[in-house]
Design a protein around this motif. Structure first.
Motif, PDB file in Angstrom:
ATOM      1  N   TYR A 211       0.851  -1.200   0.000  1.00  8.16           N
ATOM      2  CA  TYR A 211       0.000   0.000   0.000  1.00  8.16           C
ATOM      3  C   TYR A 211       0.882   1.244   0.000  1.00  8.16           C
ATOM      4  N   TYR A 212       0.443   2.249  -0.734  1.00 10.57           N
ATOM      5  CA  TYR A 212       1.137   3.550  -0.768  1.00 10.57           C
ATOM      6  C   TYR A 212       0.190   4.608  -0.242  1.00 10.57           C
ATOM      7  N   GLU A 213       0.591   5.279   0.838  1.00 13.39           N
ATOM      8  CA  GLU A 213      -0.219   6.344   1.434  1.00 13.39           C
ATOM      9  C   GLU A 213       0.501   7.681   1.220  1.00 13.39           C
ATOM     10  N   LYS A 214      -0.065   8.493   0.368  1.00 15.37           N
ATOM     11  CA  LYS A 214       0.591   9.730  -0.040  1.00 15.37           C
ATOM     12  C   LYS A 214       0.895  10.640   1.143  1.00 15.37           C
TER      13      LYS A 214
ATOM     14  N   PRO B  59      -2.152   7.776 -12.331  1.00 16.29           N
ATOM     15  CA  PRO B  59      -3.392   7.538 -13.072  1.00 16.29           C
ATOM     16  C   PRO B  59      -3.389   8.145 -14.471  1.00 16.29           C
ATOM     17  N   ALA B  60      -2.503   9.114 -14.723  1.00 10.07           N
ATOM     18  CA  ALA B  60      -2.454   9.744 -16.044  1.00 10.07           C
ATOM     19  C   ALA B  60      -1.781   8.861 -17.084  1.00 10.07           C
ATOM     20  N   ASN B  61      -1.050   7.842 -16.650  1.00 12.33           N
ATOM     21  CA  ASN B  61      -0.348   6.969 -17.591  1.00 12.33           C
ATOM     22  C   ASN B  61      -1.298   5.930 -18.184  1.00 12.33           C
ATOM     23  N   ASP B  62      -1.205   5.719 -19.472  1.00 13.47           N
ATOM     24  CA  ASP B  62      -2.051   4.782 -20.209  1.00 13.47           C
ATOM     25  C   ASP B  62      -1.268   3.492 -20.435  1.00 13.47           C
ATOM     26  N   ALA B  63      -1.577   2.465 -19.651  1.00  9.09           N
ATOM     27  CA  ALA B  63      -0.805   1.222 -19.709  1.00  9.09           C
ATOM     28  C   ALA B  63      -0.971   0.515 -21.046  1.00  9.09           C
ATOM     29  N   VAL B  64      -2.198   0.357 -21.516  1.00  9.86           N
ATOM     30  CA  VAL B  64      -2.422  -0.335 -22.779  1.00  9.86           C
ATOM     31  C   VAL B  64      -1.783   0.433 -23.924  1.00  9.86           C
TER      32      VAL B  64
ATOM     33  N   PRO C 234      -8.923   8.740  -4.394  1.00  8.53           N
ATOM     34  CA  PRO C 234      -8.894  10.160  -4.788  1.00  8.53           C
ATOM     35  C   PRO C 234      -7.835  10.995  -4.078  1.00  8.53           C
ATOM     36  N   ASN C 235      -7.390  10.569  -2.889  1.00  8.68           N
ATOM     37  CA  ASN C 235      -6.410  11.348  -2.134  1.00  8.68           C
ATOM     38  C   ASN C 235      -4.968  11.080  -2.557  1.00  8.68           C
TER      39      ASN C 235
END
Length: 373
Positions: free
Chosen positions: A144-147, A268-273, A295-296
């Motif tokens: 888990y990554y907690e910003k 989230p901005a990166n497009d894996a496919v 969202p956080n």
């Protein structure tokens, strides 16, 4: 496509080769000499002994009728010494000394039959999470990554926390020898820019690629994990544009990617496919896993099934299948399932069961797409 499974070596992994051999579809063991530090030369005898262990069958297994073998085509990782990233002498090695040792290791791996070597170009830490055993709603645990924790935590306190929660197993990228020199490394990176890193990166590639070509060893860089700057250190393998830049630094087909879709998708901005389709001919090795964003800015790792998280694992495997991909793939970090959380606690992210389940899911997509063509 050849399916692989990462293994940390005899006495250094809670998963046994005999167990991996029973996972349908696995052909390749993804391995390394985990006792070797960045900058050290890998000795021929060490390489040959580990490869023989992987590809052989024990007398006890043979007596039980076991005949299925595995290959040792992929090494993850041969770590890049910090002097190479910095173009300055640190931790007792100059850049050119470290590169000479790296070239010698690549030559020896190529002579032994290794086809792909994974590496990364991240400053100081290879990867970062804030909780190695985060509870999920189904009772399993995952990385888990907690910003907010990263924003408030110092690197020193994070190091102490990782050591405390490692379960007694070494964590690649967080080796005690590396962490003992943290103060020196942190000071060495002060003022280093992204442009500096790319310049040093090109020098490294130009130095090693002739050996890769001569001994038929492809190298693939792993994306930054997570794919953004942390603690003020410049990360240069974080976006689709970064990947294109790295491939342009040296246009040899031996200079390629270990496209970890989970790491890449932590932004989230990166497009894996889209990245798979764009860079298909330079993807030598790929890790496929799933994460769920919040969202956080937090994210957690989840099961490989696409609907479990935000990574389109179906679209990824379909893209590989449609392109007749011939490189190597492995499942990546899985959840810790069943008795793994209590009786046989694995290295975080590297238990047996969820990765085995993930392989069957990924191969199911692959088979479905291939059959429908």
């Amino acid at each position: 496509m050849k399916m692989g499974f990462r293994w940390y070596g005899e006495g250094n992994d809670t998963v046994a080769l005999d167990q991996i051999r029973q996972i349908p579809g696995v052909e390749t063991i993804v391995w390394s000499l985990h006792h070797k530090q960045a900058g050290e030369v890998w000795e021929t005898a060490e390489i040959e002994a580990e490869m023989a262990r992987i590809t052989g069958i024990s007398a006890e297994a043979a007596a039980r009728g076991v005949t299925r073998t595995l290959d040792a085509d992929v090494v993850e990782s041969v770590n890049v010494h910090e002097s190479i990233k910095l173009d300055k002498t640190v931790l007792g090695l100059s850049r050119d000394e470290a590169i000479e040792n790296y070239v010698t290791t690549l030559e020896r791996l190529g002579r032994a039959g290794v086809k792909v070597v994974c590496y990364n170009f991240m400053p100081v830490f290879d990867w970062l999470r804030t909780d190695l055993w985060h509870p999920l709603p189904d009772g399993s645990t995952a990385l888990y990554y907690e910003k907010a924790v990263v924003d408030q935590m110092s690197p020193e306190s994070l190091i102490a926390d990782m050591e405390k929660n490692s379960g007694g197993l070494t964590l690649p990228g967080w080796e005690p020898e590396r962490l003992a020199s943290f103060s020196e490394l942190n000071a060495a990176y002060e003022g280093v820019t992204h442009e500096d890193m790319y310049r040093n990166y090109k020098y490294f590639l130009d130095a090693i690629i002739p050996t890769c070509e001569e001994y038929d060893v492809k190298v693939g860089v792993h994306p930054d994990d997570p794919p953004f700057d942390i603690f003020g250190w410049p990360r240069v393998v974080s976006t689709k544009e970064d990947l294109a830049t790295i491939l342009s630094l040296n246009d040899s087909p031996y200079n390629g990617l270990t496209l970890c879709l989970g790491s890449f998708s932590a932004n989230p901005a990166n497009d894996a496919v889209g990245a798979v389709r764009t860079f298909m001919d330079r993807i030598h090795f790929s890790h496929v896993r799933n994460i769920k964003h919040f969202p956080n800015g937090d994210f957690t790792e989840v099961g490989h099934r696409a609907c479990e998280g935000d990574v389109d694992t179906v679209g990824i495997m379909a893209a590989y299948a449609e392109a007749d991909y011939t490189g190597y793939i492995r499942p990546d970090h899985g959840r810790h399932l069943w008795d793994e959380n209590t009786t046989n606690k694995p290295r975080p992210g590297y238990g047996l069961y969820d990765r085995a389940l993930g392989i069957q899911y990924l191969l199911g997509v692959w088979d479905t797409v291939r059959r429908g063509r």
